[in-house]
Design a protein around this motif. Structure first.
Motif, PDB file in Angstrom:
ATOM      1  N   ASP A   1       0.845  -1.192   0.000  1.00  0.00           N
ATOM      2  CA  ASP A   1       0.000   0.000   0.000  1.00  0.00           C
ATOM      3  C   ASP A   1       0.879   1.241   0.000  1.00  0.00           C
ATOM      4  O   ASP A   1       1.549   1.546   0.982  1.00  0.00           O
ATOM      5  CB  ASP A   1      -0.915  -0.004   1.225  1.00  0.00           C
ATOM      6  CG  ASP A   1      -1.853   1.185   1.256  1.00  0.00           C
ATOM      7  OD1 ASP A   1      -1.738   2.103   0.411  1.00  0.00           O
ATOM      8  OD2 ASP A   1      -2.716   1.200   2.149  1.00  0.00           O
ATOM      9  N   MET A   2       0.869   1.970  -1.102  1.00  0.00           N
ATOM     10  CA  MET A   2       1.752   3.122  -1.241  1.00  0.00           C
ATOM     11  C   MET A   2       1.434   4.247  -0.270  1.00  0.00           C
ATOM     12  O   MET A   2       2.207   5.188  -0.140  1.00  0.00           O
ATOM     13  CB  MET A   2       1.737   3.636  -2.687  1.00  0.00           C
ATOM     14  CG  MET A   2       0.403   4.168  -3.153  1.00  0.00           C
ATOM     15  SD  MET A   2       0.404   4.562  -4.911  1.00  0.00           S
ATOM     16  CE  MET A   2       1.338   6.063  -4.926  1.00  0.00           C
TER      17      MET A   2
ATOM     18  N   ASN B   1       6.110   2.447   3.317  1.00  0.00           N
ATOM     19  CA  ASN B   1       6.286   2.205   1.891  1.00  0.00           C
ATOM     20  C   ASN B   1       7.233   3.254   1.286  1.00  0.00           C
ATOM     21  O   ASN B   1       7.116   4.442   1.575  1.00  0.00           O
ATOM     22  CB  ASN B   1       4.927   2.252   1.192  1.00  0.00           C
ATOM     23  CG  ASN B   1       5.004   1.900  -0.270  1.00  0.00           C
ATOM     24  OD1 ASN B   1       5.444   2.694  -1.083  1.00  0.00           O
ATOM     25  ND2 ASN B   1       4.548   0.711  -0.597  1.00  0.00           N
ATOM     26  N   TRP B   2       8.140   2.802   0.420  1.00  0.00           N
ATOM     27  CA  TRP B   2       9.132   3.705  -0.166  1.00  0.00           C
ATOM     28  C   TRP B   2       8.501   4.767  -1.047  1.00  0.00           C
ATOM     29  O   TRP B   2       8.990   5.898  -1.117  1.00  0.00           O
ATOM     30  CB  TRP B   2      10.179   2.914  -0.952  1.00  0.00           C
ATOM     31  CG  TRP B   2      11.231   2.392  -0.043  1.00  0.00           C
ATOM     32  CD1 TRP B   2      11.294   1.145   0.496  1.00  0.00           C
ATOM     33  CD2 TRP B   2      12.336   3.113   0.496  1.00  0.00           C
ATOM     34  NE1 TRP B   2      12.374   1.033   1.324  1.00  0.00           N
ATOM     35  CE2 TRP B   2      13.042   2.241   1.341  1.00  0.00           C
ATOM     36  CE3 TRP B   2      12.805   4.409   0.352  1.00  0.00           C
ATOM     37  CZ2 TRP B   2      14.176   2.616   2.035  1.00  0.00           C
ATOM     38  CZ3 TRP B   2      13.950   4.788   1.038  1.00  0.00           C
ATOM     39  CH2 TRP B   2      14.617   3.891   1.875  1.00  0.00           C
TER      40      TRP B   2
ATOM     41  N   GLY C   1       6.732   2.530 -10.054  1.00  0.00           N
ATOM     42  CA  GLY C   1       6.804   1.869  -8.763  1.00  0.00           C
ATOM     43  C   GLY C   1       6.719   0.371  -8.987  1.00  0.00           C
ATOM     44  O   GLY C   1       6.173  -0.090  -9.989  1.00  0.00           O
ATOM     45  N   CYS C   2       7.245  -0.399  -8.072  1.00  0.00           N
ATOM     46  CA  CYS C   2       7.286  -1.844  -8.261  1.00  0.00           C
ATOM     47  C   CYS C   2       6.893  -2.559  -6.976  1.00  0.00           C
ATOM     48  O   CYS C   2       7.295  -2.163  -5.888  1.00  0.00           O
ATOM     49  CB  CYS C   2       8.693  -2.261  -8.681  1.00  0.00           C
ATOM     50  SG  CYS C   2       8.740  -3.935  -9.312  1.00  0.00           S
ATOM     51  N   ILE C   3       6.098  -3.593  -7.142  1.00  0.00           N
ATOM     52  CA  ILE C   3       5.660  -4.423  -6.023  1.00  0.00           C
ATOM     53  C   ILE C   3       6.150  -5.849  -6.264  1.00  0.00           C
ATOM     54  O   ILE C   3       6.045  -6.365  -7.373  1.00  0.00           O
ATOM     55  CB  ILE C   3       4.134  -4.389  -5.887  1.00  0.00           C
ATOM     56  CG1 ILE C   3       3.701  -2.988  -5.394  1.00  0.00           C
ATOM     57  CG2 ILE C   3       3.633  -5.479  -4.949  1.00  0.00           C
ATOM     58  CD1 ILE C   3       2.213  -2.802  -5.264  1.00  0.00           C
TER      59      ILE C   3
ATOM     60  N   GLU D   1      -4.180  -4.869  -5.053  1.00  0.00           N
ATOM     61  CA  GLU D   1      -4.704  -3.529  -4.743  1.00  0.00           C
ATOM     62  C   GLU D   1      -3.581  -2.493  -4.733  1.00  0.00           C
ATOM     63  O   GLU D   1      -3.786  -1.345  -5.126  1.00  0.00           O
ATOM     64  CB  GLU D   1      -5.456  -3.529  -3.415  1.00  0.00           C
ATOM     65  CG  GLU D   1      -6.770  -4.276  -3.443  1.00  0.00           C
ATOM     66  CD  GLU D   1      -7.825  -3.652  -4.352  1.00  0.00           C
ATOM     67  OE1 GLU D   1      -7.693  -2.477  -4.756  1.00  0.00           O
ATOM     68  OE2 GLU D   1      -8.798  -4.364  -4.673  1.00  0.00           O
ATOM     69  N   GLY D   2      -2.391  -2.901  -4.290  1.00  0.00           N
ATOM     70  CA  GLY D   2      -1.243  -1.990  -4.325  1.00  0.00           C
ATOM     71  C   GLY D   2      -0.885  -1.593  -5.746  1.00  0.00           C
ATOM     72  O   GLY D   2      -0.610  -0.424  -6.033  1.00  0.00           O
TER      73      GLY D   2
END
Length: 189
Positions: A8-9, A14-15, A30-32, A48-49
Motif C-alpha cells: 500500500d503506497m 512504503n518507499w 513503482g514496483c511491487i 490492490e497496491g
C-alpha cells in the motif's frame, strides 16, 4: 523495488510514500514484489497496491519471487529439470501452482485494464537464488516457460522485463531472447 514492503503506497513504511513525503512528488514508476517464498501479504493486498499505483498515474512494475519448487528456501539447492518433465511430480506441481497463482493475479489486473512491467525472476543470474543455481541454460528455460505459459493464457497486459545483477556479461549470458523480452535492466547493489 523493495522486497517484502507493504504494497500500500500510502503506508508510512512504503518507499513510494517516503519519496512523496520527502519531495512532494511521486515517481513515475513503482514496483511491487509478489513474494511466494515469505508470503508476507495476500494476493489481494498486492493486487490492490498495483491498482493504486496505476490509478495515481504511475507505471506499475511487478516482480515475482517464486518459492523454491523443491520445497526449500530461496537460497537452497534445487533441481530444475523435473519442472520440464512430461509426467507429474512434486517439483513440477509446486512450480505450476505458483505460476497459476501469479497468472490469476495478472488476470485480475488485466480485467481492470492495468498493464504492468513484469519481471518473473529477480536477478536471473544470481546464483544465490534457486532459479539460477543450475546456470544460465536452466534459468533461461524457466523465464521462457513463464512467458509462454502466461502468453498462452491470454495475458496481454504484460510488458516483459528481464533483469540481472551487475556482473560482467550477465545480460548476454542469461538473455532469454528478443521474442521474450521487452525491457532489460540490472540491479544496482
Amino acid at each position: 523495488w523493495v522486497h517484502n514492503e507493504n504494497p500500500d503506497m500510502d503506508d508510512q513504511g512504503n518507499w513510494l510514500r517516503k519519496i512523496y513525503d520527502h519531495t512532494g512528488k511521486l515517481p513515475r514508476y513503482g514496483c511491487i514484489t509478489y513474494d511466494f517464498d515469505d508470503d508476507p501479504f495476500t494476493d489481494q493486498q498486492w493486487n490492490e497496491g498495483v491498482r493504486k499505483m496505476w490509478k495515481r498515474g504511475m507505471i506499475a512494475g511487478v516482480y515475482n519471487f517464486f518459492a523454491n519448487p523443491c520445497g526449500g528456501k530461496w537460497s537452497d539447492t534445487v533441481t530444475i529439470d523435473p519442472i520440464f518433465d512430461s509426467s507429474e511430480n512434486p517439483v513440477k506441481s509446486n512450480f505450476y501452482r505458483q505460476m497459476d497463482r501469479m497468472a490469476m493475479n495478472m488476470k485480475w489486473l488485466k480485467e481492470r485494464g492495468i498493464t504492468v512491467v513484469y519481471t518473473p525472476f529477480v536477478e536471473l543470474d544470481d546464483r544465490n537464488k534457486w532459479h539460477a543455481r543450475e546456470g544460465s541454460p536452466n534459468a533461461i528455460r524457466l523465464y521462457r516457460l513463464v512467458h509462454d505459459y502466461f502468453t498462452a493464457q491470454g495475458l496481454s497486459n504484460i510488458i516483459w522485463a528481464y533483469h540481472t545483477t551487475q556482473r560482467s556479461g550477465a545480460l548476454e549470458k542469461y538473455y532469454p531472447g528478443d521474442e521474450y523480452v521487452d525491457i532489460i535492466g540490472k540491479s544496482a547493489y
